[in-house]
Motif scaffolding. Structure first.
Motif, PDB file in Angstrom:
ATOM      1  N   VAL A  63       1.106  -1.066   0.024  1.00 50.66           N
ATOM      2  CA  VAL A  63       0.150  -0.121  -0.416  1.00 50.66           C
ATOM      3  C   VAL A  63       1.384   1.336  -0.646  1.00 50.66           C
ATOM      4  CG1 VAL A  63      -1.945   1.362   1.249  1.00 50.66           C
ATOM      5  CG2 VAL A  63      -1.887  -1.437   1.167  1.00 50.66           C
ATOM      6  N   ILE A  64       0.883   1.865  -0.894  1.00 48.72           N
ATOM      7  CA  ILE A  64       0.982   3.322  -1.179  1.00 48.72           C
ATOM      8  C   ILE A  64       0.252   4.473  -0.163  1.00 48.72           C
ATOM      9  CG2 ILE A  64       1.984   5.195  -2.266  1.00 48.72           C
ATOM     10  CD1 ILE A  64       2.673   2.874  -4.556  1.00 48.72           C
ATOM     11  N   ASP A  65       1.169   5.456   0.386  1.00 47.84           N
ATOM     12  CA  ASP A  65       0.237   6.316   0.995  1.00 47.84           C
ATOM     13  C   ASP A  65      -0.417   6.748   0.577  1.00 47.84           C
ATOM     14  OD1 ASP A  65      -0.118   8.025   3.517  1.00 47.84           O
ATOM     15  OD2 ASP A  65       1.653   9.398   2.846  1.00 47.84           O
ATOM     16  N   THR A  66      -1.868   6.955   0.947  1.00 47.04           N
ATOM     17  CA  THR A  66      -3.127   7.307   0.250  1.00 47.04           C
ATOM     18  C   THR A  66      -3.350   9.002   0.787  1.00 47.04           C
ATOM     19  OG1 THR A  66      -4.387   5.886   1.368  1.00 47.04           O
ATOM     20  CG2 THR A  66      -3.698   5.403  -0.756  1.00 47.04           C
ATOM     21  N   ILE A 171      -6.655   6.316  -6.154  1.00 47.28           N
ATOM     22  CA  ILE A 171      -6.139   5.587  -4.812  1.00 47.28           C
ATOM     23  C   ILE A 171      -5.998   3.839  -4.925  1.00 47.28           C
ATOM     24  CG2 ILE A 171      -7.730   5.262  -2.037  1.00 47.28           C
ATOM     25  CD1 ILE A 171      -8.637   8.582  -2.628  1.00 47.28           C
ATOM     26  N   THR A 172      -7.057   3.651  -5.700  1.00 52.55           N
ATOM     27  CA  THR A 172      -7.313   2.342  -5.978  1.00 52.55           C
ATOM     28  C   THR A 172      -5.784   1.817  -6.799  1.00 52.55           C
ATOM     29  OG1 THR A 172      -9.870   2.585  -6.636  1.00 52.55           O
ATOM     30  CG2 THR A 172      -8.710   0.171  -7.104  1.00 52.55           C
ATOM     31  N   ARG A 173      -4.985   2.762  -7.303  1.00 49.74           N
ATOM     32  CA  ARG A 173      -4.014   2.459  -7.552  1.00 49.74           C
ATOM     33  C   ARG A 173      -2.524   1.959  -6.620  1.00 49.74           C
ATOM     34  NH1 ARG A 173      -3.232   2.336 -13.406  1.00 49.74           N
ATOM     35  NH2 ARG A 173      -5.638   3.280 -14.110  1.00 49.74           N
ATOM     36  N   SER A 174      -2.984   2.745  -5.792  1.00 55.00           N
ATOM     37  CA  SER A 174      -1.995   2.838  -4.174  1.00 55.00           C
ATOM     38  C   SER A 174      -2.029   1.430  -3.711  1.00 55.00           C
ATOM     39  CB  SER A 174      -2.341   4.107  -4.069  1.00 55.00           C
ATOM     40  OG  SER A 174      -2.153   5.504  -4.459  1.00 55.00           O
ATOM     41  N   LYS A 175      -2.933   0.993  -3.441  1.00 55.57           N
ATOM     42  CA  LYS A 175      -3.369  -0.775  -3.263  1.00 55.57           C
ATOM     43  C   LYS A 175      -2.649  -1.339  -4.311  1.00 55.57           C
ATOM     44  CE  LYS A 175      -7.088   0.690  -0.455  1.00 55.57           C
ATOM     45  NZ  LYS A 175      -8.233   1.246  -0.144  1.00 55.57           N
ATOM     46  N   ILE A 176      -1.706  -2.095  -4.205  1.00 52.28           N
ATOM     47  CA  ILE A 176      -1.013  -2.818  -5.167  1.00 52.28           C
ATOM     48  C   ILE A 176      -1.656  -4.392  -4.511  1.00 52.28           C
ATOM     49  CG2 ILE A 176       1.057  -3.933  -6.453  1.00 52.28           C
ATOM     50  CD1 ILE A 176       2.133  -0.392  -5.143  1.00 52.28           C
TER      51      ILE A 176
END
Length: 299
Positions: A63-66, A171-176
């Motif tokens: 997960v990348i900081d959102t 935001i969706t793309r930040s959850k890999i």
């Protein structure tokens, strides 16, 4: 002692026969490797994988900081509320004019009754009809002007809605998530490091089915076809371990024998690449050498 010597000779001869068994083609195992990269900027706030881990399709990997993206979305939503507040309430203004029209209609009915009794004049009725026409025109003009004004204000919401969808997509793309079932072969980033679009995060491959890429001479090409079952063997210490394989691809052009291919026969100048799919029980590793026997497979 003589019998012991004869037994050793027999065992040595059997071993030699096994190792001298000539395969039809040699090569190395490979798998379809997938590089998973970041699609947004930000610090890695969650990283739930290690090298060697098995992952399932759609399993969360990182997960990348959102935080900034969520704040941006809230700002856009607030802008939408502000735009709605600027729109003029059409119905309230129309209701006022309709009430005036109802009062004039009641007055018209009263005057018409009085006119029948000669208690009112025709001019009074004409004046009321004129007043009704004016009110009707006001209603139409009000509807037109307010509608035009509101369309201009509400047109600002369209690009705002698009911007909100863009932020939600980021935001969706930040959850890999893992695109397939597989095993993590390599991890390129650690928790807390900064990710940028295109930066590799990890490499994975589905190791449940391996691919043995072998090279076949032109003379052996006539003996194989796509879908054919073949016997695949790997070195398992003192003996060969056999698997069933299926030919999935045959190159349509010849190439020079790759240097990595080590055979027990004289190398030929031109060979054809062939891929054989093999179900893996865990003993086959990427890069491991293997060999195939066409005569042991089912046509």
């Amino acid at each position: 002692m003589k019998y012991y010597f004869l037994i050793l000779i027999a065992l040595f001869a059997a071993a030699c026969n096994r190792h001298e068994e000539k395969a039809d083609a040699y090569g190395n195992f490979e798998a379809t490797e997938i590089i998973i990269s970041a699609e947004t900027n930000g610090k890695i706030t969650n990283l739930s994988i290690e090298e060697g881990d098995d992952v399932r399709q759609n399993q969360l990997i990182a997960v990348i900081d959102t935080v900034q993206l969520h704040l941006k979305k809230e700002q856009l939503l607030a802008s939408g509320v502000a735009i709605d507040a600027k729109t003029q309430n059409l119905q309230v203004q129309i209701d006022v004019l309709e009430e005036q029209r109802s009062n004039v209609l009641r007055e018209k009915n009263r005057v018409e009754k009085l006119l029948k009794d000669s208690a009112a004049t025709t001019k009074q009725l004409d004046d009321i009809n004129g007043e009704l026409e004016v009110i009707d025109k006001k209603i139409a003009a009000t509807k037109s002007s307010i509608s035009t004004a509101n369309r201009g204000i509400l047109s600002e919401k369209q690009p705002l809605a698009v911007s909100i969808k863009q932020v939600e997509d980021m935001i969706t793309r930040s959850k890999i998530e893992s695109p397939v079932d597989g095993t993590i072969l390599k991890k390129y980033i650690e928790l807390g490091e900064y990710a940028v679009p295109g930066k590799p995060l990890c490499k994975l491959a589905d190791l449940s089915e391996m691919i043995l890429r072998v090279y076949v001479s032109e003379t052996g090409l006539a003996n194989i076809k796509i879908g054919q079952k073949v016997s695949v063997a790997i070195d398992n210490g003192e003996e060969l371990k056999h698997f069933e394989g299926t030919i999935s691809w045959i190159a349509d052009k010849a190439e020079f024998t790759p240097k990595i291919v080590q055979t027990k026969e004289e190398r030929v100048n031109l060979v054809y690449a062939v891929k054989v799919n093999v179900k893996n029980d865990g003993s086959i590793k990427i890069g491991m050498p293997g060999e195939i026997h066409f005569e042991n497979g089912d046509e």
